[in-house]
Design an enzyme around this catalytic site. Sequence first.
Site, short mmCIF file in Angstrom:
data_model
loop_
_atom_site.label_atom_id
_atom_site.label_comp_id
_atom_site.label_asym_id
_atom_site.label_seq_id
_atom_site.Cartn_x
_atom_site.Cartn_y
_atom_site.Cartn_z
N HIS A 18 9.27 13.02 -32.85
CA HIS A 18 9.17 13.95 -33.99
C HIS A 18 8.85 13.13 -35.23
CE1 HIS A 18 11.19 17.55 -36.32
NE2 HIS A 18 10.11 17.07 -36.94
N HIS A 20 5.81 13.17 -38.38
CA HIS A 20 4.62 13.72 -39.03
C HIS A 20 3.86 12.57 -39.67
CE1 HIS A 20 6.11 17.89 -38.60
NE2 HIS A 20 7.31 17.32 -38.78
N HIS A 198 9.15 23.57 -34.50
CA HIS A 198 10.30 23.42 -35.37
C HIS A 198 11.11 24.71 -35.33
CE1 HIS A 198 8.09 20.00 -36.75
NE2 HIS A 198 8.83 19.79 -37.83
N GLU A 201 16.54 24.36 -37.98
CA GLU A 201 16.98 23.42 -39.02
C GLU A 201 17.29 24.25 -40.26
OE1 GLU A 201 15.55 19.41 -41.40
OE2 GLU A 201 14.13 21.03 -41.12
N ASP A 279 11.00 11.96 -38.46
CA ASP A 279 10.43 13.12 -39.14
C ASP A 279 9.36 12.70 -40.15
OD1 ASP A 279 10.02 15.77 -39.77
OD2 ASP A 279 11.98 16.12 -40.64
N ASP A 280 9.74 12.54 -41.41
CA ASP A 280 8.83 12.12 -42.49
C ASP A 280 9.43 10.89 -43.17
OD1 ASP A 280 6.83 14.57 -42.74
OD2 ASP A 280 8.84 15.40 -42.51
#
Length: 332
Positions: A18, A20, A198, A201, A279-280
């Site tokens: 996961h 991005h 997604h 969350e 994630d980011d």
Amino acid sequence: MKNELKTWVSGLPKAELHLHIEGSLEPELMMSLANKHGVELPYSSIEEVRAAYDFHNLQSFLDLYYLGASVLRVEDDFYQLMFAYLTKCRADNVVHAEIMFDPQTHTARGIGFEVFMPGFARAMKQAENEWGQSSLLIMSFLRHLSEESALQTLDDARHYLAMITAVGLDSAELGNPPEKFERVFAKAKSYGLKRVAHAGEEGPPEYIWGATKVLDVHRIDHGVRSIEDPDLIKHLVEKQIPLTVCPLSNTKLKVFKHMQEHNIIQLLEHGLLATINADDPSYFGGYLNDNYFALIDHLPITKPHLLQLVQNSFSASFLPEEVKQDWLAKIV
């Protein structure tokens, strides 16, 4: 003891599921590309960019995320972005990465697949040739846009499907349930593409149900709110549907006020196939090892917990079964 655990887990081969790629844009590269292309940003220094990374919710993050992506203009920009992330993988011993990209973020600016896909591919091939890095691409649809836009994106990608392993669903959850994208996920399935989304969350457990039942996903991205629904937990365990959990993201976006409140241990102890991911990372304060370190620093997490999370990262991946088993045999 904590330092010993950090040294041990950092040395293990790991998979990241996961991530991005646009969210790995570091301030230095953002400013460099802005200067290269004459893009005006509301920041005069790298320090000002970093100071802006104080989000109060998902939308405040997304606003900055899309602003940052605006500096990506030509093929070499996308090459630099991807190669920088894969270099981080090498440093963190991430031997396999399943990387999300958001084509609509770029096509909305007139930048097509013929620009970003060759850039991504060149970096991935170089990393594979230079140090054996394994990676694949997940094409994510922006859920705040219409399903018609997603269907058009899938159609635009038709000449590049050989480079894409799966489709995903990201951006703002609230008000954009999985059911909104039933047709595009069905079409992606007919093309033989894997599916992730997604859910759970920012959004409620019902969104996880929708992703599993309506979109027929192979994995849930995030999914931490599954803990609120015992029947959902039972379903996820029985079906062994993985969760790609992102601890630093969860705390940065105020899903949990502090890492001490994170529920990753409870997820594991319920038998869920949970994994750890970044994630980011540029926006949320750390790459994969940093997420493991944060758990070690703030939770009563044990070596068996950590070992399970690392093993899960391969078990939940889209690697061929024999390759999964090869890596699992090396994790001790």
